[in-house]
Scaffold this motif. Structure first.
Motif, PDB file in Angstrom:
ATOM      1  N   LEU A 121       6.174  13.345 -88.405  1.00 22.09           N
ATOM      2  CA  LEU A 121       6.021  14.604 -89.131  1.00 22.09           C
ATOM      3  C   LEU A 121       4.774  14.585 -90.024  1.00 22.09           C
ATOM      4  O   LEU A 121       4.042  15.576 -90.104  1.00 22.09           O
ATOM      5  CB  LEU A 121       7.271  14.882 -89.968  1.00 22.09           C
ATOM      6  N   VAL A 122       4.547  13.450 -90.692  1.00 21.96           N
ATOM      7  CA  VAL A 122       3.347  13.329 -91.534  1.00 21.96           C
ATOM      8  C   VAL A 122       2.091  13.409 -90.677  1.00 21.96           C
ATOM      9  O   VAL A 122       1.117  14.098 -91.031  1.00 21.96           O
ATOM     10  CB  VAL A 122       3.385  12.009 -92.335  1.00 21.96           C
ATOM     11  N   ALA A 123       2.099  12.715 -89.527  1.00 20.68           N
ATOM     12  CA  ALA A 123       0.946  12.750 -88.626  1.00 20.68           C
ATOM     13  C   ALA A 123       0.712  14.163 -88.106  1.00 20.68           C
ATOM     14  O   ALA A 123      -0.442  14.611 -87.987  1.00 20.68           O
ATOM     15  CB  ALA A 123       1.163  11.784 -87.462  1.00 20.68           C
ATOM     16  N   MET A 124       1.799  14.879 -87.814  1.00 23.97           N
ATOM     17  CA  MET A 124       1.663  16.240 -87.291  1.00 23.97           C
ATOM     18  C   MET A 124       1.091  17.176 -88.351  1.00 23.97           C
ATOM     19  O   MET A 124       0.111  17.884 -88.107  1.00 23.97           O
ATOM     20  CB  MET A 124       3.018  16.760 -86.812  1.00 23.97           C
ATOM     21  N   VAL A 125       1.674  17.173 -89.544  1.00 28.08           N
ATOM     22  CA  VAL A 125       1.242  18.107 -90.589  1.00 28.08           C
ATOM     23  C   VAL A 125      -0.193  17.826 -91.027  1.00 28.08           C
ATOM     24  O   VAL A 125      -1.031  18.737 -91.109  1.00 28.08           O
ATOM     25  CB  VAL A 125       2.206  18.028 -91.800  1.00 28.08           C
ATOM     26  N   SER A 126      -0.486  16.558 -91.311  1.00 23.92           N
ATOM     27  CA  SER A 126      -1.835  16.221 -91.776  1.00 23.92           C
ATOM     28  C   SER A 126      -2.868  16.435 -90.675  1.00 23.92           C
ATOM     29  O   SER A 126      -3.965  16.952 -90.921  1.00 23.92           O
ATOM     30  CB  SER A 126      -1.889  14.776 -92.270  1.00 23.92           C
ATOM     31  N   GLY A 127      -2.528  16.048 -89.429  1.00 23.21           N
ATOM     32  CA  GLY A 127      -3.463  16.238 -88.323  1.00 23.21           C
ATOM     33  C   GLY A 127      -3.764  17.702 -88.063  1.00 23.21           C
ATOM     34  O   GLY A 127      -4.918  18.084 -87.835  1.00 23.21           O
ATOM     35  N   VAL A 128      -2.728  18.545 -88.095  1.00 19.74           N
ATOM     36  CA  VAL A 128      -2.930  19.978 -87.876  1.00 19.74           C
ATOM     37  C   VAL A 128      -3.778  20.568 -88.999  1.00 19.74           C
ATOM     38  O   VAL A 128      -4.688  21.378 -88.761  1.00 19.74           O
ATOM     39  CB  VAL A 128      -1.576  20.702 -87.782  1.00 19.74           C
ATOM     40  N   ALA A 129      -3.492  20.172 -90.245  1.00 18.72           N
ATOM     41  CA  ALA A 129      -4.236  20.706 -91.387  1.00 18.72           C
ATOM     42  C   ALA A 129      -5.725  20.398 -91.269  1.00 18.72           C
ATOM     43  O   ALA A 129      -6.575  21.292 -91.412  1.00 18.72           O
ATOM     44  CB  ALA A 129      -3.666  20.131 -92.686  1.00 18.72           C
ATOM     45  N   TYR A 130      -6.054  19.130 -90.994  1.00 17.93           N
ATOM     46  CA  TYR A 130      -7.462  18.754 -90.896  1.00 17.93           C
ATOM     47  C   TYR A 130      -8.126  19.384 -89.680  1.00 17.93           C
ATOM     48  O   TYR A 130      -9.313  19.730 -89.718  1.00 17.93           O
ATOM     49  CB  TYR A 130      -7.603  17.233 -90.865  1.00 17.93           C
ATOM     50  N   SER A 131      -7.383  19.544 -88.582  1.00 23.65           N
ATOM     51  CA  SER A 131      -7.962  20.165 -87.388  1.00 23.65           C
ATOM     52  C   SER A 131      -8.273  21.637 -87.629  1.00 23.65           C
ATOM     53  O   SER A 131      -9.324  22.138 -87.225  1.00 23.65           O
ATOM     54  CB  SER A 131      -7.000  20.020 -86.205  1.00 23.65           C
ATOM     55  N   ILE A 132      -7.355  22.342 -88.288  1.00 18.62           N
ATOM     56  CA  ILE A 132      -7.581  23.767 -88.561  1.00 18.62           C
ATOM     57  C   ILE A 132      -8.756  23.947 -89.520  1.00 18.62           C
ATOM     58  O   ILE A 132      -9.592  24.845 -89.341  1.00 18.62           O
ATOM     59  CB  ILE A 132      -6.293  24.401 -89.139  1.00 18.62           C
ATOM     60  N   ILE A 133      -8.836  23.091 -90.540  1.00 18.64           N
ATOM     61  CA  ILE A 133      -9.963  23.163 -91.472  1.00 18.64           C
ATOM     62  C   ILE A 133     -11.285  22.965 -90.725  1.00 18.64           C
ATOM     63  O   ILE A 133     -12.256  23.699 -90.930  1.00 18.64           O
ATOM     64  CB  ILE A 133      -9.808  22.106 -92.578  1.00 18.64           C
ATOM     65  N   ALA A 134     -11.313  21.969 -89.829  1.00 18.53           N
ATOM     66  CA  ALA A 134     -12.535  21.706 -89.071  1.00 18.53           C
ATOM     67  C   ALA A 134     -12.869  22.878 -88.145  1.00 18.53           C
ATOM     68  O   ALA A 134     -14.041  23.226 -87.967  1.00 18.53           O
ATOM     69  CB  ALA A 134     -12.369  20.418 -88.264  1.00 18.53           C
ATOM     70  N   MET A 135     -11.852  23.502 -87.540  1.00 21.05           N
ATOM     71  CA  MET A 135     -12.101  24.637 -86.671  1.00 21.05           C
ATOM     72  C   MET A 135     -12.691  25.803 -87.449  1.00 21.05           C
ATOM     73  O   MET A 135     -13.641  26.465 -87.003  1.00 21.05           O
ATOM     74  CB  MET A 135     -10.793  25.072 -85.998  1.00 21.05           C
ATOM     75  N   LEU A 136     -12.136  26.075 -88.634  1.00 19.29           N
ATOM     76  CA  LEU A 136     -12.642  27.175 -89.455  1.00 19.29           C
ATOM     77  C   LEU A 136     -14.084  26.912 -89.895  1.00 19.29           C
ATOM     78  O   LEU A 136     -14.881  27.857 -89.991  1.00 19.29           O
ATOM     79  CB  LEU A 136     -11.741  27.363 -90.673  1.00 19.29           C
ATOM     80  N   GLU A 137     -14.409  25.651 -90.165  1.00 19.62           N
ATOM     81  CA  GLU A 137     -15.763  25.325 -90.588  1.00 19.62           C
ATOM     82  C   GLU A 137     -16.777  25.499 -89.456  1.00 19.62           C
ATOM     83  O   GLU A 137     -17.973  25.669 -89.717  1.00 19.62           O
ATOM     84  CB  GLU A 137     -15.814  23.884 -91.101  1.00 19.62           C
ATOM     85  N   ASN A 138     -16.281  25.437 -88.196  1.00 17.19           N
ATOM     86  CA  ASN A 138     -17.202  25.496 -87.060  1.00 17.19           C
ATOM     87  C   ASN A 138     -17.199  26.837 -86.355  1.00 17.19           C
ATOM     88  O   ASN A 138     -17.825  26.982 -85.302  1.00 17.19           O
ATOM     89  CB  ASN A 138     -16.841  24.398 -86.042  1.00 17.19           C
ATOM     90  N   LEU A 139     -16.478  27.806 -86.927  1.00 19.29           N
ATOM     91  CA  LEU A 139     -16.481  29.134 -86.319  1.00 19.29           C
ATOM     92  C   LEU A 139     -17.804  29.837 -86.581  1.00 19.29           C
ATOM     93  O   LEU A 139     -18.411  29.688 -87.628  1.00 19.29           O
ATOM     94  CB  LEU A 139     -15.300  29.964 -86.867  1.00 19.29           C
TER      95      LEU A 139
END
Length: 454
Positions: free
Chosen positions: A436-454
């Motif tokens: 659960l920790v890996a899922m939540v933290s991984g999703v959070a950082y991935s979404i942040i990175a996606m928003l930064e690269n839009l």
């Protein structure tokens, strides 16, 4: 007066009595003999232990091995090396408990074999009363997590194909289009390939892909080992914020749990899948060693420039490097249809009963076309390879590869040999928390990175 001599029973009665004794003995013997699932599997289940090992290695040594330098970039070479071993151990253990639970369940319900989703559903159905109502949900969760995992892998394949041909085009004076356009151009090949509906027609493509894949990996390793820089130039450990991305990428690269049950179900001697050394232990040891080696050598060579696929870091002005990129692109084209078969199969099982039989052929073609367009469309929208790997690893493989097996084993053994204070309960609780920790933290950082690269 003479005593009457006892008379012997009639021969017919003796025979009848003997027959009853023999029947009772045979019946009790059948009751005592345990049910052996392997003895009741269809004749098609004829895979040897060596063949099962080959299948498992083939499934695990996919595109993920070329992503390991990216994982090491997020963690540093020392943390990455230790983390690869730890995550490999966790993945191997989780696969072990899933297969063991499935094998024990087959014996109890007298079924020759069970798939991943079947195992989850039946365990919940036969578990404690409070969890039985979640049986259907557990099956759906396993099915859709498996489908999304393979869809994410297909998106990765599209981006690698497009980026490889874009680099080659730029090097040799071709059109300087964006990677988005090259992603869209993959439809020319992928649409016809995904219309192949029979797995047997994909076998030649898969066999060819194995040889091509091996050649591309060897070329990539050659470039990593050619004039490597000093290890002092690379970080021992990077920022802690890179750990979730490291875990997500490792899970994406290493976790082959989606193919484990099909491989085990086809074995002649499934008891050799587990144990020591066992098919699973040999496969996971090989995978961890190769992944750790490629990750370390790739990060040592390219450092912070490491890409989502090692071939994308290879020199653009050398013929051998260009050959490796073309080989990888071809492998992923050939493998796309096989990987795509899994999400299509999940979707088709959900909708086929709602479509008239006379419309099945058209519906199959339409669903396959729509799915291919969706995958390529996602790849065009976000052509960042590492973001796909991290997001798929964080969401799908945290659930499919860690959470569900831990929960399933706990429910299966609860009330049999487990209680609230048993160490296995604590171990599975830690696995669940980690997922659960890996899922939540991984999703959070991935979404942040996606928003930064839009």
């Amino acid at each position: 007066m003479e005593k009457a001599k006892p008379t012997a029973p009639p021969i017919r009665d003796v025979d009848t009595y003997s027959s009853k004794v023999e029947l009772a003995y045979n019946g009790s013997r059948e009751d005592l003999d345990p049910y052996v699932p392997a003895d009741h599997r269809p004749l098609e289940s004829n895979t040897s232990s060596f063949g099962a090992l080959a299948h498992l290695l083939k499934a695990s040594l996919g595109s993920g091995v070329l992503a390991m330098p990216l994982a090491f970039r997020n963690a540093g070479w020392l943390v990455g090396s230790i983390g690869t071993v730890l995550i490999g151990f966790i993945c191997g253990h989780v696969i072990h408990i899933l297969v063991k639970t499935s094998q024990q369940l087959c014996i109890e319900i007298k079924r020759p074999c069970l798939g991943y989703a079947d195992t989850c559903e039946i365990v919940f159905q036969n578990g404690p009363k409070p969890v039985r109502k979640f049986a259907k949900f557990a099956r759906e969760l396993a099915d859709w997590a498996l489908a999304l995992t393979h869809m994410g892998a297909c998106c990765v394949y599209v981006v690698v194909i497009a980026e490889s041909f874009r680099q080659i085009s730029n090097q040799y004076g071709g059109p300087s289009w964006s990677v988005n356009i090259f992603c869209a151009l993959t439809l020319v090949v992928l649409v016809p390939l995904t219309q192949i509906t029979k797995l047997k027609y994909l076998v030649p493509f898969s066999a060819l892909a194995n040889f091509v894949w091996l050649g591309s990996i060897m070329i990539s390793i050659y470039y990593c080992l050619r004039d490597p820089p000093s290890i002092s130039e690379r970080s021992i450990a990077n920022s802690i914020t890179g750990i979730p991305n490291f875990i997500s990428t490792c899970l994406f690269a290493m976790e082959g749990i989606g193919v484990v049950m099909p491989v085990e179900n086809e074995m002649i001697k499934p008891q050799q899948f587990l144990g020591c050394p066992g098919v699973l232990n040999i496969a996971m040891t090989t995978v961890v060693a190769l992944y750790g080696f490629v990750g370390f050598s790739g990060y040592l060579k390219y450092g912070e420039e490491a890409r989502g696929s090692l071939t994308l870091n290879l020199p653009q002005d050398e013929i051998l490097a260009q050959v490796a990129k073309i080989l990888v692109a071809c492998v992923m084209m050939l493998s796309f249809a096989l990987i795509y078969y899994v999400p299509f199969d999940v979707v088709w099982r959900k909708v086929q009963d709602k479509i008239p039989a006379r419309g099945h052929r058209v519906a199959i073609a339409g669903i396959r076309l729509a799915g291919t367009l969706l995958i390529v469309g996602i790849a065009c929208a976000i052509p960042r390879l590492e973001l796909f790997m991290e997001l798929v690893g964080a969401v799908c493989l945290s659930i499919l590869g860690l959470l569900l097996p831990a929960v399933t084993e706990t429910i299966w053994r609860w009330g049999k040999d487990l209680g609230p204070c048993n160490w296995i309960v604590f171990k599975n609780a830690l696995l669940s928390i980690f997922s659960l920790v890996a899922m939540v933290s991984g999703v959070a950082y991935s979404i942040i990175a996606m928003l930064e690269n839009l």
